[in-house]
Structure formats: C-alpha cells, structure tokens
Design a protein around this motif. Structure first.
Motif, short mmCIF file in Angstrom:
data_model
loop_
_atom_site.label_atom_id
_atom_site.label_comp_id
_atom_site.label_asym_id
_atom_site.label_seq_id
_atom_site.Cartn_x
_atom_site.Cartn_y
_atom_site.Cartn_z
N TYR A 58 -19.63 15.13 -4.24
CA TYR A 58 -20.02 15.04 -5.65
C TYR A 58 -21.51 14.85 -5.86
O TYR A 58 -21.94 14.59 -6.97
CB TYR A 58 -19.24 13.91 -6.32
N LEU A 59 -22.29 14.95 -4.77
CA LEU A 59 -23.73 14.78 -4.83
C LEU A 59 -24.10 13.46 -5.51
O LEU A 59 -24.97 13.38 -6.35
CB LEU A 59 -24.40 15.96 -5.56
N GLU A 60 -23.38 12.42 -5.08
CA GLU A 60 -23.61 11.07 -5.61
C GLU A 60 -24.37 10.24 -4.58
O GLU A 60 -24.57 10.67 -3.44
CB GLU A 60 -22.28 10.39 -5.93
N ILE A 61 -24.72 9.06 -4.98
CA ILE A 61 -25.38 8.14 -4.06
C ILE A 61 -24.69 6.78 -4.18
O ILE A 61 -25.26 5.82 -4.66
CB ILE A 61 -26.90 8.02 -4.34
N MET A 62 -23.43 6.75 -3.75
CA MET A 62 -22.71 5.47 -3.69
C MET A 62 -23.24 4.68 -2.50
O MET A 62 -23.61 5.26 -1.49
CB MET A 62 -21.21 5.71 -3.50
N SER A 63 -23.25 3.39 -2.62
CA SER A 63 -23.71 2.54 -1.53
C SER A 63 -22.80 2.67 -0.33
O SER A 63 -21.58 2.68 -0.46
CB SER A 63 -23.74 1.09 -1.99
N GLU A 64 -23.40 2.76 0.85
CA GLU A 64 -22.63 2.84 2.09
C GLU A 64 -22.48 1.49 2.75
O GLU A 64 -22.12 1.39 3.91
CB GLU A 64 -23.30 3.83 3.06
N VAL A 65 -22.73 0.43 2.01
CA VAL A 65 -22.53 -0.91 2.55
C VAL A 65 -21.06 -1.05 2.88
O VAL A 65 -20.19 -0.69 2.09
CB VAL A 65 -22.97 -1.99 1.53
N GLY A 66 -20.78 -1.54 4.05
CA GLY A 66 -19.40 -1.58 4.54
C GLY A 66 -18.53 -2.58 3.83
O GLY A 66 -18.97 -3.31 2.93
N ILE A 67 -17.29 -2.60 4.24
CA ILE A 67 -16.32 -3.56 3.73
C ILE A 67 -15.90 -4.47 4.86
O ILE A 67 -16.11 -4.18 6.02
CB ILE A 67 -15.08 -2.84 3.16
N GLY A 68 -15.28 -5.57 4.51
CA GLY A 68 -14.74 -6.47 5.51
C GLY A 68 -13.27 -6.21 5.71
O GLY A 68 -12.62 -5.49 4.95
N TYR A 69 -12.72 -6.77 6.74
CA TYR A 69 -11.31 -6.62 7.08
C TYR A 69 -10.45 -7.47 6.16
O TYR A 69 -10.74 -8.65 5.94
CB TYR A 69 -11.11 -7.03 8.54
N ASP A 70 -9.41 -6.91 5.62
CA ASP A 70 -8.45 -7.61 4.78
C ASP A 70 -7.28 -8.05 5.66
O ASP A 70 -6.43 -7.24 6.03
CB ASP A 70 -7.97 -6.69 3.65
N ALA A 71 -7.25 -9.32 6.01
CA ALA A 71 -6.23 -9.84 6.91
C ALA A 71 -4.83 -9.77 6.31
O ALA A 71 -3.84 -9.89 7.02
CB ALA A 71 -6.55 -11.28 7.30
N GLU A 72 -4.74 -9.56 5.00
CA GLU A 72 -3.44 -9.45 4.33
C GLU A 72 -2.96 -8.00 4.25
O GLU A 72 -1.94 -7.72 3.61
CB GLU A 72 -3.55 -10.03 2.91
N ALA A 73 -3.65 -7.10 4.92
CA ALA A 73 -3.24 -5.69 4.91
C ALA A 73 -1.85 -5.57 5.51
O ALA A 73 -1.48 -6.31 6.42
CB ALA A 73 -4.23 -4.85 5.71
N PRO A 74 -1.06 -4.63 5.01
CA PRO A 74 0.31 -4.49 5.53
C PRO A 74 0.34 -4.02 6.98
O PRO A 74 -0.57 -3.34 7.44
CB PRO A 74 0.93 -3.43 4.61
N GLN A 75 1.41 -4.41 7.66
CA GLN A 75 1.66 -3.91 9.02
C GLN A 75 2.29 -2.53 8.88
O GLN A 75 3.25 -2.36 8.13
CB GLN A 75 2.63 -4.82 9.77
N LEU A 76 1.75 -1.56 9.58
CA LEU A 76 2.24 -0.20 9.48
C LEU A 76 3.15 0.15 10.65
O LEU A 76 2.93 -0.30 11.78
CB LEU A 76 1.06 0.79 9.48
N THR A 77 4.14 0.97 10.37
CA THR A 77 4.93 1.57 11.44
C THR A 77 4.09 2.70 12.03
O THR A 77 3.04 3.07 11.47
CB THR A 77 6.25 2.16 10.90
N ALA A 78 4.55 3.26 13.12
CA ALA A 78 3.80 4.36 13.75
C ALA A 78 3.61 5.53 12.80
O ALA A 78 2.51 6.06 12.66
CB ALA A 78 4.51 4.81 15.03
N ILE A 79 4.68 5.94 12.11
CA ILE A 79 4.56 7.09 11.21
C ILE A 79 3.67 6.76 10.02
O ILE A 79 2.91 7.62 9.54
CB ILE A 79 5.95 7.64 10.78
N GLU A 80 3.71 5.54 9.53
CA GLU A 80 2.83 5.13 8.44
C GLU A 80 1.37 5.14 8.89
O GLU A 80 0.48 5.53 8.13
CB GLU A 80 3.21 3.75 7.93
N ALA A 81 1.13 4.73 10.14
CA ALA A 81 -0.24 4.75 10.67
C ALA A 81 -0.76 6.18 10.78
O ALA A 81 -1.91 6.46 10.43
CB ALA A 81 -0.29 4.06 12.03
N ILE A 82 0.09 7.08 11.25
CA ILE A 82 -0.30 8.50 11.36
C ILE A 82 -0.67 9.03 9.98
O ILE A 82 -1.73 9.64 9.80
CB ILE A 82 0.83 9.33 11.99
N LYS A 83 0.18 8.80 9.01
CA LYS A 83 -0.05 9.31 7.65
C LYS A 83 -1.29 8.68 7.03
O LYS A 83 -2.09 9.36 6.38
CB LYS A 83 1.19 9.05 6.79
#
Length: 129
Positions: A58-83
């Motif tokens: 989109y020819l934008e200039i969004m900040s590339e400052v990273g994000i931190g890890y969300d420890a509450e992220a869901p646990q994925l199954t193998a197929i969910e991880a692939i997707k």
C-alpha cells in the motif's frame, strides 16, 4: 486480495507452537527457542515481515517496531499451526525480501515440523513401490 497486519495473538500462537514442540532454530543460526529474549526476537521478526509487506503493498510507512510475545496465545494443533503459518506467510509476501528471509525460514520450519505430527504421517510409506 488485501494485505493486513495479523493480530499479535496470531504471531504469538505460532511462536508458542514452536516452543511447545521444542523446535530448534538451526536454520536461523540459533538453538532451541526457549528463552524469553529469543521468543520476543522471533515475534518481532515475524511482525516486521508482516508490516514490510503491508508497507510495500500500500506504499505506506507503518512502524516496524516489533511486538512482544503474548503468553496467553492459544495452543495450536499441528494443522492449526500449518494454517496459521500459511496465513501469515500470505500476509508477508508482498515485499521482495520475504522469500528465504529469516521470517520465511522460521514459518517453513514450523510447518515442516507440524506436518510430521499429523495423524497417519508415521504410518505412511516413505517410498511407494
């Protein structure tokens, strides 16, 4: 199709899968992804690849400052991880440097591992005679 920055939870879920499965980062020049600093670096790496893609599309200039890890992220199954990896890779591929970047290699490594965890993988023949 549109290109967008995926939610922090999406990236964290992929990273959580890799830590839960004790994947190594040998293709990225590292060992196991198990230290908080490494986890945050990988989250930032994936986020920045996604932002670069949106900026390129989109020819934008969004900040590339990273994000931190969300420890509450869901646990994925193998197929969910692939997707989830495929979804993120799709959102990252609008910038020329994505192919074979550390972010691309990480996502491919997670997918490569997850495929081996699918039901029937171990029982399937390696060679079809």
């Amino acid at each position: 199709m549109s290109c967008y920055v995926v939610p922090e939870k999406h990236i964290s879920a992929i990273v959580r899968y890799s830590t839960d499965q004790q994947l190594t980062l040998s293709r990225l020049g590292g060992g196991f992804l198990n230290e908080a600093t490494q986890i945050d670096v990988v989250c930032a790496l994936l986020y920045m690849a996604n932002v670069k893609s949106v900026n390129a599309r989109y020819l934008e200039i969004m900040s590339e400052v990273g994000i931190g890890y969300d420890a509450e992220a869901p646990q994925l199954t193998a197929i969910e991880a692939i997707k989830a990896c495929q979804g993120l890779a799709y959102q990252c591929d609008n910038w020329d440097g994505f192919d074979d970047s550390p972010a691309d290699r990480f996502l491919k490594e997670v997918q490569r591992h997850a495929v081996t965890q699918l039901p029937g993988y171990d029982a399937a023949a390696w060679s079809i005679e």
